[in-house]
Structures are given as C-alpha cells and as structure tokens.
Write a protein that holds these residues in place. Sequence first.
Motif, PDB file in Angstrom:
ATOM      1  N   GLN A  34       0.839  -1.196   0.000  1.00  0.00           N
ATOM      2  CA  GLN A  34       0.000   0.000   0.000  1.00  0.00           C
ATOM      3  C   GLN A  34       0.875   1.248   0.000  1.00  0.00           C
ATOM      4  N   GLN A  37      -0.866   7.745   2.048  1.00  0.00           N
ATOM      5  CA  GLN A  37      -1.964   8.653   1.722  1.00  0.00           C
ATOM      6  C   GLN A  37      -1.614  10.067   2.174  1.00  0.00           C
ATOM      7  N   ARG A 201      -4.975   2.064 -10.753  1.00  0.00           N
ATOM      8  CA  ARG A 201      -3.657   1.916 -10.117  1.00  0.00           C
ATOM      9  C   ARG A 201      -2.793   3.140 -10.342  1.00  0.00           C
ATOM     10  N   LEU A 205      -4.550   3.434  -6.272  1.00  0.00           N
ATOM     11  CA  LEU A 205      -5.479   2.439  -5.746  1.00  0.00           C
ATOM     12  C   LEU A 205      -4.954   1.038  -6.053  1.00  0.00           C
ATOM     13  N   ARG A 206      -5.179   0.118  -5.143  1.00  0.00           N
ATOM     14  CA  ARG A 206      -4.739  -1.256  -5.335  1.00  0.00           C
ATOM     15  C   ARG A 206      -5.877  -2.097  -5.913  1.00  0.00           C
ATOM     16  N   TYR A 224      -8.773  -4.369  -1.092  1.00  0.00           N
ATOM     17  CA  TYR A 224      -7.428  -3.839  -0.847  1.00  0.00           C
ATOM     18  C   TYR A 224      -7.404  -2.351  -0.528  1.00  0.00           C
ATOM     19  N   ASN A 225      -8.551  -1.673  -0.634  1.00  0.00           N
ATOM     20  CA  ASN A 225      -8.600  -0.244  -0.334  1.00  0.00           C
ATOM     21  C   ASN A 225      -9.605   0.087   0.777  1.00  0.00           C
TER      22      ASN A 225
END
Length: 227
Positions: A34, A37, A201, A205-206, A224-225
């Motif tokens: 990750q 942010q 991506r 974002l994953r 994943y988010n």
Amino acid sequence: MRLLRLILKSIAAVLVAAALVFVAGALIPRPFFQTGQTSQIPRTVLLLSNPIHTDIAFPADPDVLARLSFLRNENFQLTDPRIAWIVVGWGGRSFYLETPTWAELKFMPLMRGLTYDASAMHVEPIGTIDTNQPAIKRLLVSPEAFDAMLANMLASFQRDAEGKAVVIDGAGYGPNDRFFEAKGTFTALLGCNTWTGAILRAGGLRTGVWNPLPQSLVWSLKHYNNL
C-alpha cells in the motif's frame, strides 16, 4: 473411449487452470504494498460497472473540461452546464460499435472481442449520478492521484497531427456520446476491465494483478482499499 476420456480430462484441466488464474488475479494485489496517503482535500472519481464492462467517470470540473478540450468538434461540445460527469471507457472497437444492446449481438464482433480487435474510446457526458447505486463505486483520491488517473486515461486516445482526438464518424449509442480511435489492441485477456484497473492503479489504488471481469476488479478494489 480412451480418447474421449483424455479429451474430457484435458478440457477439465484447462477449465480448472483458468479458474485458478482468475482467482489468483483477484487475490494477488497490485501494487503489492500500500502506498502512503496524503492529507490533502481529496477529489472524486466513479467506477461504473455492469456484468461485463467497467467505465470511469470524472467530474466535469473546469480543469477536467479544459484537459478534454481536444475531444471537441463541431458535433461534440462539452459546454452544457447540466453536465456533471464525463464517463469514459476503453474497449474492443467492433464489439463497442456493433453491439449497442445485447439483442444486437453478432458473431464476428463477439469473436473479435474474444480473440483480437482494434480498440476505441467511448465518451459520454451526463448529468447527476446517484452514487448510492450498487453498480457505482465512489472513490476519493488525492489531487496528484486524480491528475495521474486523468493523464493515463487521456493517453489512451489517438490524436491527429493537430493534437485532436480522432472521432469515429457516425458511431454512438445516442445523441450525446461519441466514439474515438484509441491506442492499443483488445483481447479477452487484456480487455476493458484490465484497462480500467490500470487507470485506477495510476491513482494509487490497489487492485488484483489481473482482472478480466468487473466482478473481480470491484472485489479486489474494495478488499485492498477498505472501501
């Protein structure tokens, strides 16, 4: 009988292998770790999905419309004040243009979509969207991530010598949407949903490492988010 059993076993093995690859594509995240942010005020994009296809909607903010100015021509303007979102998708040219509804499905566009096809961009300016619909995911990203997503989306358009998008004449599902020539080739393994995943991506974002269907893309995005 032995030959028949061998053929059936081979088909079963292929189907099992395909299922395992599909599951692995959703379960293995990309990027693997990750990213950090930021605390900046986020911007919003929307992921729109149906059983076979995904689109991304960007807000019709002044900076977005300015960067989309290369799409404008005498038959396609983005000046209507009622426009709230610009919905954009990438897909197989034949299937996109020749299959506006499932009732109009034809053999050759389907086969090209499953094997090899040129690509096209679909752009539709629309008004307010009810983001509470289950087929719509509201995504908040940083301003830098938003710009990266927008830039990667714009890079998918073919442009002429003057830098304008190459419109596909006479192509559209209604009076407001348009199709444009796109970069890249379309296959069932690298199709519209893998393109959408790449755009997501680009914004940090994953997703799963490979998502040929909307269902696995949406699942991995949520998983994943923490959506």
